[in-house]
Design a protein around this motif. Structure first.
Motif: not given
Length: 144
Positions: A94-102, A40-45, A80-82
């Motif tokens: 994107l200004t919020g959190a995102a989750v990355f997966f394979r 997980s990551a985000g612009p400020d995370e 991510y949340c649209p």
């Protein structure tokens, strides 16, 4: 060739024992299920490793009403949340959190690999952008 005739109770006991042994083996395999690791990551995370079972703490809409983004030339997806995107002069951020997966070949979510984490870190560093809107500065991840 002579065959040994089994008594019905003995045969039932052997079948019962075999079924019980199979059930125990299945239960032990289910207990050994491997954990699925995502990021997980985000612009400020910062980029963080998370477990699939904990993903809704980061992204409550995961696998429901989320949006998906495919990282170019890889089997990695970003969810991510649209509602946490903004449009500024011709680009979406994107200004919020995102989750990355394979995804595997059956489109099932599987654990990320070390090279995937490196690719995600590179993707984020290339697309992390300082933005300004309505006199407020913030970071965003360019999706275009």
């Amino acid at each position: 060739m002579a065959t040994k005739k089994m008594e019905p109770n003995n045969l039932l006991r052997q079948i019962h024992d075999k079924v019980c042994a199979v059930e125990k083996r299945i239960a032990s395999l289910e207990g050994q299920k491997q954990k699925v690791y995502l990021a997980s990551a985000g612009p400020d995370e910062p980029l963080s490793i998370i477990l699939l079972e904990d993903v809704t703490e980061i992204l409550p809409c995961f696998d429901e009403c989320d949006a998906l983004y495919h990282l170019p030339d890889s089997p990695i997806m970003m969810s991510y949340c649209p509602a946490e995107t903004i449009h500024l002069p011709g680009k979406q951020y994107l200004t919020g959190a995102a989750v990355f997966f394979r995804l595997n070949e059956d489109y099932e979510i599987i654990s990320l690999r070390l090279e995937d984490i490196c690719r995600i870190a590179e993707f984020l560093s290339e697309r992390d952008t300082a933005l300004m809107a309505d006199g407020v500065s913030f970071n965003g991840i360019c999706l275009d």
